[in-house]
Motif scaffolding. Structure first.
Motif, PDB file in Angstrom:
ATOM      1  N   VAL A  38      -7.874   0.177  -1.180  1.00  0.00           N
ATOM      2  CA  VAL A  38      -7.767  -0.237   0.227  1.00  0.00           C
ATOM      3  C   VAL A  38      -7.110  -1.616   0.312  1.00  0.00           C
ATOM      4  CG1 VAL A  38      -9.020  -0.742   2.353  1.00  0.00           C
ATOM      5  CG2 VAL A  38      -9.800   1.107   0.861  1.00  0.00           C
ATOM      6  N   ASN A  39      -7.546  -2.536  -0.543  1.00  0.00           N
ATOM      7  CA  ASN A  39      -6.973  -3.881  -0.547  1.00  0.00           C
ATOM      8  C   ASN A  39      -5.499  -3.871  -0.959  1.00  0.00           C
ATOM      9  OD1 ASN A  39      -9.372  -5.032   0.265  1.00  0.00           O
ATOM     10  ND2 ASN A  39     -10.038  -5.560  -1.809  1.00  0.00           N
ATOM     11  N   THR A  40      -5.155  -2.979  -1.882  1.00  0.00           N
ATOM     12  CA  THR A  40      -3.756  -2.869  -2.309  1.00  0.00           C
ATOM     13  C   THR A  40      -2.866  -2.455  -1.143  1.00  0.00           C
ATOM     14  OG1 THR A  40      -4.344  -2.319  -4.594  1.00  0.00           O
ATOM     15  CG2 THR A  40      -2.161  -1.630  -3.826  1.00  0.00           C
ATOM     16  N   ILE A  41      -3.328  -1.465  -0.381  1.00  0.00           N
ATOM     17  CA  ILE A  41      -2.560  -0.991   0.774  1.00  0.00           C
ATOM     18  C   ILE A  41      -2.440  -2.099   1.817  1.00  0.00           C
ATOM     19  CG2 ILE A  41      -2.561   0.634   2.707  1.00  0.00           C
ATOM     20  CD1 ILE A  41      -3.981   2.620   0.846  1.00  0.00           C
ATOM     21  N   LEU A  42      -3.549  -2.759   2.121  1.00  0.00           N
ATOM     22  CA  LEU A  42      -3.540  -3.827   3.115  1.00  0.00           C
ATOM     23  C   LEU A  42      -2.594  -4.955   2.695  1.00  0.00           C
ATOM     24  CD1 LEU A  42      -4.709  -5.091   5.705  1.00  0.00           C
ATOM     25  CD2 LEU A  42      -6.540  -6.056   4.286  1.00  0.00           C
ATOM     26  N   THR A  43      -2.668  -5.355   1.428  1.00  0.00           N
ATOM     27  CA  THR A  43      -1.810  -6.436   0.931  1.00  0.00           C
ATOM     28  C   THR A  43      -0.336  -6.057   1.026  1.00  0.00           C
ATOM     29  OG1 THR A  43      -3.545  -7.172  -0.592  1.00  0.00           O
ATOM     30  CG2 THR A  43      -1.298  -7.891  -1.063  1.00  0.00           C
ATOM     31  N   GLU A  44      -0.019  -4.811   0.670  1.00  0.00           N
ATOM     32  CA  GLU A  44       1.365  -4.358   0.722  1.00  0.00           C
ATOM     33  C   GLU A  44       1.875  -4.340   2.166  1.00  0.00           C
ATOM     34  OE1 GLU A  44       4.966  -3.302  -0.861  1.00  0.00           O
ATOM     35  OE2 GLU A  44       3.151  -3.924  -1.928  1.00  0.00           O
ATOM     36  N   CYS A  66       1.080  -6.364   4.377  1.00  0.00           N
ATOM     37  CA  CYS A  66       1.204  -7.747   4.837  1.00  0.00           C
ATOM     38  C   CYS A  66       2.373  -8.486   4.196  1.00  0.00           C
ATOM     39  CB  CYS A  66      -0.093  -8.516   4.564  1.00  0.00           C
ATOM     40  SG  CYS A  66      -1.488  -8.029   5.615  1.00  0.00           S
ATOM     41  N   VAL A  67       3.108  -7.822   3.316  1.00  0.00           N
ATOM     42  CA  VAL A  67       4.185  -8.483   2.579  1.00  0.00           C
ATOM     43  C   VAL A  67       5.206  -9.119   3.515  1.00  0.00           C
ATOM     44  CG1 VAL A  67       6.200  -8.043   1.120  1.00  0.00           C
ATOM     45  CG2 VAL A  67       3.965  -7.181   0.437  1.00  0.00           C
ATOM     46  N   ASN A  68       5.610  -8.410   4.556  1.00  0.00           N
ATOM     47  CA  ASN A  68       6.645  -8.902   5.457  1.00  0.00           C
ATOM     48  C   ASN A  68       6.094  -9.701   6.638  1.00  0.00           C
ATOM     49  OD1 ASN A  68       8.665  -7.640   3.912  1.00  0.00           O
ATOM     50  ND2 ASN A  68       8.335  -5.692   4.984  1.00  0.00           N
ATOM     51  N   LEU A  69       4.812 -10.009   6.583  1.00  0.00           N
ATOM     52  CA  LEU A  69       4.183 -10.764   7.667  1.00  0.00           C
ATOM     53  C   LEU A  69       4.348 -12.264   7.417  1.00  0.00           C
ATOM     54  CD1 LEU A  69       2.477 -10.060  10.193  1.00  0.00           C
ATOM     55  CD2 LEU A  69       0.437 -10.312   8.777  1.00  0.00           C
ATOM     56  N   ASP A  70       4.333 -13.047   8.493  1.00  0.00           N
ATOM     57  CA  ASP A  70       4.348 -14.500   8.357  1.00  0.00           C
ATOM     58  C   ASP A  70       3.247 -14.930   7.386  1.00  0.00           C
ATOM     59  OD1 ASP A  70       5.016 -17.328   9.770  1.00  0.00           O
ATOM     60  OD2 ASP A  70       2.850 -17.128   9.484  1.00  0.00           O
ATOM     61  N   PRO A  71       3.535 -15.820   6.420  1.00  0.00           N
ATOM     62  CA  PRO A  71       2.540 -16.203   5.402  1.00  0.00           C
ATOM     63  C   PRO A  71       1.220 -16.693   5.978  1.00  0.00           C
ATOM     64  CG  PRO A  71       4.706 -17.008   4.782  1.00  0.00           C
ATOM     65  CD  PRO A  71       4.840 -16.456   6.178  1.00  0.00           C
ATOM     66  N   SER A 103      -4.472 -15.262   6.797  1.00  0.00           N
ATOM     67  CA  SER A 103      -5.592 -15.170   7.731  1.00  0.00           C
ATOM     68  C   SER A 103      -6.107 -13.741   7.842  1.00  0.00           C
ATOM     69  CB  SER A 103      -5.154 -15.679   9.102  1.00  0.00           C
ATOM     70  OG  SER A 103      -6.216 -15.621  10.032  1.00  0.00           O
ATOM     71  N   LEU A 104      -5.178 -12.786   7.940  1.00  0.00           N
ATOM     72  CA  LEU A 104      -5.569 -11.385   8.089  1.00  0.00           C
ATOM     73  C   LEU A 104      -6.236 -10.857   6.830  1.00  0.00           C
ATOM     74  CD1 LEU A 104      -5.322  -9.129  10.248  1.00  0.00           C
ATOM     75  CD2 LEU A 104      -3.299  -8.336   9.028  1.00  0.00           C
ATOM     76  N   LEU A 105      -5.672 -11.166   5.672  1.00  0.00           N
ATOM     77  CA  LEU A 105      -6.260 -10.712   4.411  1.00  0.00           C
ATOM     78  C   LEU A 105      -7.645 -11.317   4.207  1.00  0.00           C
ATOM     79  CD1 LEU A 105      -3.123 -10.878   2.090  1.00  0.00           C
ATOM     80  CD2 LEU A 105      -4.301  -8.820   2.857  1.00  0.00           C
TER      81      LEU A 105
END
Length: 239
Positions: free
Chosen positions: A101-107, A109-114, A119-121
């Motif tokens: 689940v964390n792998t999917i969420l992190t992936e 978020c790759v193109n999201l503002d740092p 904050s989201l992660l």
């Protein structure tokens, strides 16, 4: 072919069990479009098992977060894909590994503002050692997908005011910008509206963070980051 032979064929291939599982989930979830739901369910049973996390990411990236039916269907299918193609138990009773689940969420978020990504992660990541149910899976990934739709609306509204495409707007236009964004949100689905519509205090916070109230300018990046953080702050804490 006799009836016994027909039944034997269905039983050997697990068809009856899969049909019963699908109908049970249909009865519990009661989606607005039962046929689309069943199609999504059976498609998930034949999705290749290789690299399920990446397949889930690709599926979710294409999901329409403004359309509740499409979004729910995509999240449901991703959960089934992550469980594996041989699952016959009720999806509502199923579990997936937290690390996946964390792998999917992190992936996602790759193109999201740092700043927004961190904050989201920090708010949504789960225990990697634990197993998590479908409701938890949905509560983690659905906000990320809605945030993407929200930021897209923010860009469109910003560009509607920045007609000369300078990349920034004057401070006095800050409240007009936020008013238009709220109006854009309100015209979408009820679920999206309830999740992200900004209160007067949210508007004040964005204006203070971005500096337009002091007569300066607000860039698109500043606006999206401030508005995105408001969105993340409104995501309910998981218990």
């Amino acid at each position: 072919m006799t009836m016994a032979a027909h039944n034997g064929f269905l039983e050997r291939n697990g068809v009856q069990a899969k049909l019963l599982t699908a109908l049970r989930q249909l009865s519990v979830l009661q989606p607005e479009d039962p046929i689309t739901f069943l199609c999504t369910h059976f498609e998930s049973l034949v999705t290749p098992a290789s690299e399920p996390s990446q397949a889930c990411v690709e599926l979710l990236r294409d999901a329409d977060a403004i359309n509740p039916e499409q979004l729910d269907s995509a999240v449901y299918k991703a959960f089934r894909m992550l469980q594996g193609t041989n699952i016959t138990s009720d999806v509502l009773a199923g579990r997936v590994e937290g690390v996946a689940v964390n792998t999917i969420l992190t992936e996602l978020c790759v193109n999201l503002d740092p700043v927004l990504s961190a904050s989201l992660l920090g708010k949504l990541k789960v225990s990697p050692e634990a197993l998590h149910s479908f409701p938890t899976f949905s509560s983690i990934l659905t906000p990320r997908l809605k945030l993407q739709a929200y930021l897209k609306m923010a860009r469109q509204v910003f560009e509607s005011i920045d007609v000369h495409q300078t990349g920034s707007i004057q401070g006095e236009m800050g409240e007009e910008l936020l008013s238009r964004l709220n109006g854009s949100i309100a015209s979408t689905s009820a679920e999206m509206n309830a999740a992200v519509v900004m209160s007067p205090s949210d508007v004040t916070t964005i204006l203070q963070r971005s500096g337009p109230s002091s007569g300066g300018t607000m860039t698109l990046t500043e606006f999206k980051t401030a508005a995105g953080q408001i969105f993340i702050n409104h995501i309910p804490m998981r218990v």
